[in-house]
Scaffold this active site. Structure first.
Site, PDB file in Angstrom:
ATOM      1  N   PRO A  33       0.801  -1.239   0.079  1.00 29.33           N
ATOM      2  CA  PRO A  33      -0.065   0.013   0.063  1.00 29.33           C
ATOM      3  C   PRO A  33       1.081   1.129   0.034  1.00 29.33           C
ATOM      4  CG  PRO A  33      -0.529  -1.589   1.859  1.00 29.33           C
ATOM      5  CD  PRO A  33       0.451  -2.099   0.997  1.00 29.33           C
ATOM      6  N   GLU A  34       0.579   2.056  -0.874  1.00 28.67           N
ATOM      7  CA  GLU A  34       1.246   3.244  -0.907  1.00 28.67           C
ATOM      8  C   GLU A  34       0.472   4.479  -0.400  1.00 28.67           C
ATOM      9  OE1 GLU A  34       4.320   3.950  -1.916  1.00 28.67           O
ATOM     10  OE2 GLU A  34       5.039   2.153  -2.713  1.00 28.67           O
TER      11      GLU A  34
END
Ligand code: ZN
Length: 271
Positions: free
Chosen positions: A2-3
């Site tokens: 996840p960014e």
């Protein structure tokens, strides 16, 4: 992994279900995350969720007694479930609301974090040395020119350095440098203000677009089947080494920079 956009979309997705809700239980099935999950049931049960904020890739769940700091690590996700939703493998933590809704944390690889902070959270060791948020006005060309002055390190490594600016992960660093026409190995301190202006604008635009797109794909955080946290995006260079450049048709080059895959067009990114 996840960014920043996934974390922001998660924040937006879970907020309406939790805000102003009272916590009735904290269930920790497996406390072995990146750091041991503290036993904070005493502190948090009975508290009302006031705000859910994001700082870099940390989610901050505020109550009057303190703030829960959540990081999704490599593989974590959060969703809203009900009491009748079956507990699946890797569902490590439940934060249960009086409404019956549950914030459920799933993390197969357990590099995520679930911590508690009673200080002003900005003083927490994980947060105190972070650079500005890329989407806020503090991240601008004057700031970046100052932060990069005299730096001989490659621009891509600087862009991914949380002390300089937070939340620009490998995907977005590759994409922003392509969009700004800057070679990823260029010495950071040698980039002129005209290029830096473009780079700042591209970082903001690429992240904002990803959040907007993710918000559309992932609007349902209550879908028990769903795996919120990941969404496909239109990418120009990341993951496309050896393919053709979308601007000029030249073959994209791929190198390792700081051990991370770095893809660029040798013709479009010359400065
Ligand atoms: Zn090109």
């Amino acid at each position: 992994m996840p960014e920043l956009p996934e974390v922001e979309v998660t924040r937006q997705g879970i907020t309406p279900h939790l805000i102003d809700q009272q916590v009735t239980a904290l269930i920790v099935r497996n406390p072995s995350l990146r750091w041991p999950v503290p036993d904070i049931a005493q502190q948090i049960v009975g508290q009302t969720i006031r705000h859910i904020r994001r700082r870099a890739k940390y989610l901050l769940i505020d109550t009057d007694a303190g703030t829960t700091i959540v990081h999704l690590g490599m593989s974590g996700s959060l969703r809203i479930v009900s009491r009748s939703t079956k507990v699946e493998k890797h569902d490590h933590i439940d934060l249960v609301m009086a409404s019956g809704k549950i914030l459920r944390f799933n993390d197969p690889r357990r590099f995520g974090a679930w911590l508690w902070c009673e200080l002003p959270e900005a003083a927490h060791p994980l947060l105190s040395k972070l650079g500005p948020e890329p989407l806020q006005s503090e991240f601008n060309v004057d700031y970046l020119a100052h932060a990069l002055a005299g730096k001989k390190k490659a621009i891509k490594l600087c862009l991914m350095d949380n002390h300089i600016v937070v939340g620009v992960g490998n995907i977005y660093a590759n994409e922003a440098l392509f969009a700004a026409g800057i070679h990823p190995q260029t010495e950071a301190g040698r980039i002129d203000n005209e290029r830096l202006t473009l780079l700042v604008a591209e970082v903001k635009q690429i992240l904002a677009n990803a959040i907007k797109q993710g918000g559309t794909t992932l609007k349902d955080f209550t879908n028990a089947e769903g795996k919120p946290g990941y969404f496909a995006q239109k990418l120009h260079v990341y993951g496309r080494g050896g393919d053709t450049c979308t601007q000029c048709g030249n073959l994209l080059s791929e190198i390792k920079l700081g051990q991370r895959a770095t893809v660029f067009c040798g013709l479009c990114q010359r400065r």
